[in-house]
Enzyme design. Structure first.
Site, PDB file in Angstrom:
ATOM      1  N   LYS A   1       0.723  -1.381  -0.020  1.00  0.00           N
ATOM      2  CA  LYS A   1       0.095  -0.239  -0.133  1.00  0.00           C
ATOM      3  C   LYS A   1       0.994   1.178  -0.038  1.00  0.00           C
ATOM      4  O   LYS A   1       1.576   1.332   0.924  1.00  0.00           O
ATOM      5  CB  LYS A   1      -1.015   0.194   1.447  1.00  0.00           C
ATOM      6  CG  LYS A   1      -1.845   1.158   1.196  1.00  0.00           C
ATOM      7  CD  LYS A   1      -2.642   1.461   2.352  1.00  0.00           C
ATOM      8  CE  LYS A   1      -1.829   2.579   3.237  1.00  0.00           C
ATOM      9  NZ  LYS A   1      -1.722   3.849   2.530  1.00  0.00           N
TER      10      LYS A   1
ATOM     11  N   GLY B   1       5.008   4.326  10.105  1.00  0.00           N
ATOM     12  CA  GLY B   1       4.298   5.406  10.111  1.00  0.00           C
ATOM     13  C   GLY B   1       4.222   6.173  11.517  1.00  0.00           C
ATOM     14  O   GLY B   1       5.235   5.972  12.300  1.00  0.00           O
TER      15      GLY B   1
ATOM     16  N   ALA C   1      -1.080   5.787  14.494  1.00  0.00           N
ATOM     17  CA  ALA C   1      -1.568   4.759  13.547  1.00  0.00           C
ATOM     18  C   ALA C   1      -1.063   3.371  13.852  1.00  0.00           C
ATOM     19  O   ALA C   1      -1.868   2.676  13.669  1.00  0.00           O
ATOM     20  CB  ALA C   1      -1.020   5.227  12.141  1.00  0.00           C
TER      21      ALA C   1
ATOM     22  N   GLU D   1       7.333   0.220  12.634  1.00  0.00           N
ATOM     23  CA  GLU D   1       8.337   1.017  12.851  1.00  0.00           C
ATOM     24  C   GLU D   1       7.736   2.403  13.036  1.00  0.00           C
ATOM     25  O   GLU D   1       6.962   2.836  11.909  1.00  0.00           O
ATOM     26  CB  GLU D   1       9.164   0.869  11.633  1.00  0.00           C
ATOM     27  CG  GLU D   1      10.653   1.560  11.743  1.00  0.00           C
ATOM     28  CD  GLU D   1      10.576   3.082  11.354  1.00  0.00           C
ATOM     29  OE1 GLU D   1      10.539   3.886  12.062  1.00  0.00           O
ATOM     30  OE2 GLU D   1      11.008   3.017  10.261  1.00  0.00           O
TER      31      GLU D   1
ATOM     32  N   CYS E   1      12.188   9.765  10.469  1.00  0.00           N
ATOM     33  CA  CYS E   1      12.140   9.240  11.798  1.00  0.00           C
ATOM     34  C   CYS E   1      13.416   9.224  12.598  1.00  0.00           C
ATOM     35  O   CYS E   1      13.305   9.274  13.930  1.00  0.00           O
ATOM     36  CB  CYS E   1      11.435   7.715  11.719  1.00  0.00           C
ATOM     37  SG  CYS E   1      12.427   6.417  11.051  1.00  0.00           S
TER      38      CYS E   1
ATOM     39  N   GLU F   1       7.517  14.430  18.242  1.00  0.00           N
ATOM     40  CA  GLU F   1       8.173  14.553  16.969  1.00  0.00           C
ATOM     41  C   GLU F   1       7.571  15.565  16.136  1.00  0.00           C
ATOM     42  O   GLU F   1       6.248  15.612  15.586  1.00  0.00           O
ATOM     43  CB  GLU F   1       7.831  13.017  16.305  1.00  0.00           C
ATOM     44  CG  GLU F   1       8.624  12.820  15.181  1.00  0.00           C
ATOM     45  CD  GLU F   1       8.776  11.542  14.718  1.00  0.00           C
ATOM     46  OE1 GLU F   1       9.437  10.960  14.108  1.00  0.00           O
ATOM     47  OE2 GLU F   1       7.339  11.012  14.724  1.00  0.00           O
TER      48      GLU F   1
END
Length: 488
Positions: free
Chosen positions: A184, A236, A240, A258, A292, A391
């Site tokens: 996806k 992500g 989520a 992750e 990230c 973040e």
């Protein structure tokens, strides 16, 4: 500039890749892509609905249950992976351009990191030639065969910020294990993985093994919930990821997550600033901080605080902010208006909470359009401030003072996240001993590196599981023990 009409095929622009065929989306919904450096629309792309998801899952399910891929010998799968690496490498310049066009990654950054993808496929091809998928163990009444089998159909969900490199960690390991996949793409970056599907088609990956769709959050949630999906690998946001984990746990599907990071760069009191700035700076605001593992907290000794803040802020203010298509650019635009607004909001809150703005803090005034934001450094930051805990995903770094090494370690570990980190010291062994005490999945001494054979992932709310290395392969395997009673 990027011209979708001439640089990519109509399949990549307007189709999905399901069961070895390029098909039109069932839905009429489209994702509109806006160039982050011009703020102008440059393409739209189809979005999947539940019918499209069902088609992709059914294709992957049939390919796993009835197709040849899971039953191939590891050496045979390795041949396919190496061929895919060759095809990816051939198209790397186009993949790099897609990265810049869709989210504004500077070409120098994109060219440097896009090569992660073929390297991952080569690594897992090599690993397939040595990995023990089966071993024999003696028991009291005979022996057992311990067999490692592919987990099944894997949903691989890639983020917008580094779509191809991140997906390559997942897909290379999944294919090496013998899984079939539903890939996806994010609506912000629909083109990269459809180009990857062209590569898979070109090298003869069997139909149904790699299926690629682009889907928004709603269709993505529908994909994760499907009983035909045995494993979900997601990169992500932490929010989520938590929702995906809940859905997977409800039916005991396997998952790897992750997620976010708020990584610390610890500068020990013996650092030579002139030596370390070159290694520190690139990892604090890579891709305008939209990665990230960015080292967004600098933990600095209080007795050298002014010196460090001045040197680091000077280095950051000297970065070239501008056209992402120029090789001279260090920081391009943020990926979207939403990311720009988010960054502005965090800066305003930091000032309101008492952080001292040293440099940056606003949109880049020399550019009349584009989502550009100045490299921003805050000092006088305390561990309880929002800017030190959440973040930002923008070019914003906080400098936090410590009193002694124990205090530095405490501050670095005082986070909900634990993805990455660095320790800088003139004494590498001293740096290593400090690194051992940081609660994070990856940490470097006097620099940072990512390698295909090394696991990547996080502690705490930075995720579950690992990608890369043998650990990444094992994330797509189930273990079966077959006892053979009376057989020596």
């Amino acid at each position: 500039m990027f011209d979708p009409g001439s640089e990519i095929t109509s399949h990549v622009r307007d189709r999905f890749y399901i069961n070895g065929e390029w098909i039109r989306a069932h839905s009429s919904e489209r994702s509109v892509l806006v160039s982050p450096d011009t703020e102008l629309k440059f393409i739209d792309a189809p979005l999947a609905d539940q019918v499209d998801v069902d088609r992709a899952v059914a294709a992957a399910r049939n390919a796993f249950d009835s197709g040849p891929w899971p039953g191939l010998a590891p050496a045979q799968r390795a041949v396919h992976l190496r061929a895919l690496a060759v095809e990816l490498r051939r198209r790397l310049p186009l993949f790099s351009r897609l990265w810049t066009a869709q989210v504004g990654a500077p070409v120098s950054f994109a060219n440097l990191f896009v090569g992660v993808a073929p390297a991952m496929f080569d690594y897992y091809a090599d690993l397939l030639e040595t990995y023990a998928f089966e071993d024999r163990r003696k028991t009291a009444y005979g022996h057992a065969q311990v067999i490692r089998e592919p987990v099944g159909v894997a949903a691989l969900i890639a983020p917008w910020n580094a779509t191809l490199p991140i997906l390559s960690y997942k897909l290379a390991a999944a294919l090496a294990a013998g899984c079939t996949t539903v890939v996806k793409s994010s609506p912000e970056t629909p083109l990269d993985l459809l180009l990857l599907a062209e590569c898979a088609e070109a090298v003869g990956i069997p139909p149904g093994v790699v299926n690629v769709i682009t889907a928004d959050r709603e269709a993505g949630a529908y994909l994760v919930a499907q009983r035909g999906i045995d494993k979900v690998s997601f990169t992500g946001s932490t929010a989520a990821g938590k929702q995906i984990a809940r859905v997977c746990i409800d039916r005991m599907a396997r998952f790897t997550l992750e997620l976010g990071g708020k990584s610390a760069a610890i500068l020990l009191d013996d650092v030579d600033l002139a030596t370390i700035l070159g290694g520190l700076a690139p990892f604090t605001m890579p891709f305008s901080g939209q990665i990230c593992f960015a080292q967004t907290r600098i933990i600095a000794p209080r007795k050298r605080l002014d010196e460090i803040v001045q040197a680091y802020a000077g280095a950051m203010s000297g970065l070239v902010v501008g056209d992402p298509w120029s090789e001279a650019t260090h920081l391009g635009p943020l990926s979207s208006a939403r990311q720009l607004d988010r960054t502005i909001g965090y800066v305003e809150r930091a000032v309101a909470e008492g952080a001292r703005l040293v440099t940056g803090g606003k949109r880049s005034g020399h550019l009349d359009r584009g989502y550009y934001f100045q490299p921003t450094v805050f000092a006088d930051v305390t561990a309880d401030m929002t800017i030190a805990r959440e973040e930002v995903f923008g070019p914003v770094v906080s400098v936090i003072a410590y009193d002694d090494v124990e205090d530095a370690i405490r501050l670095a570990n005082d986070s909900d996240f634990g993805l990455s980190g660095t320790v800088f010291s003139s004494d590498p062994e001293r740096g290593y001993q400090v690194a051992r005490r940081i609660k994070t999945g990856n940490i470097g001494v006097n620099g940072l590196e990512m390698a295909p054979n090394i696991p990547f992932g996080g502690y705490k709310q930075s995720g579950v599981g690992r990608e890369g290395g043998p650990e990444g392969l094992e994330a797509f395997l189930e273990t079966k023990a077959v006892y053979r009673i009376g057989v020596a």
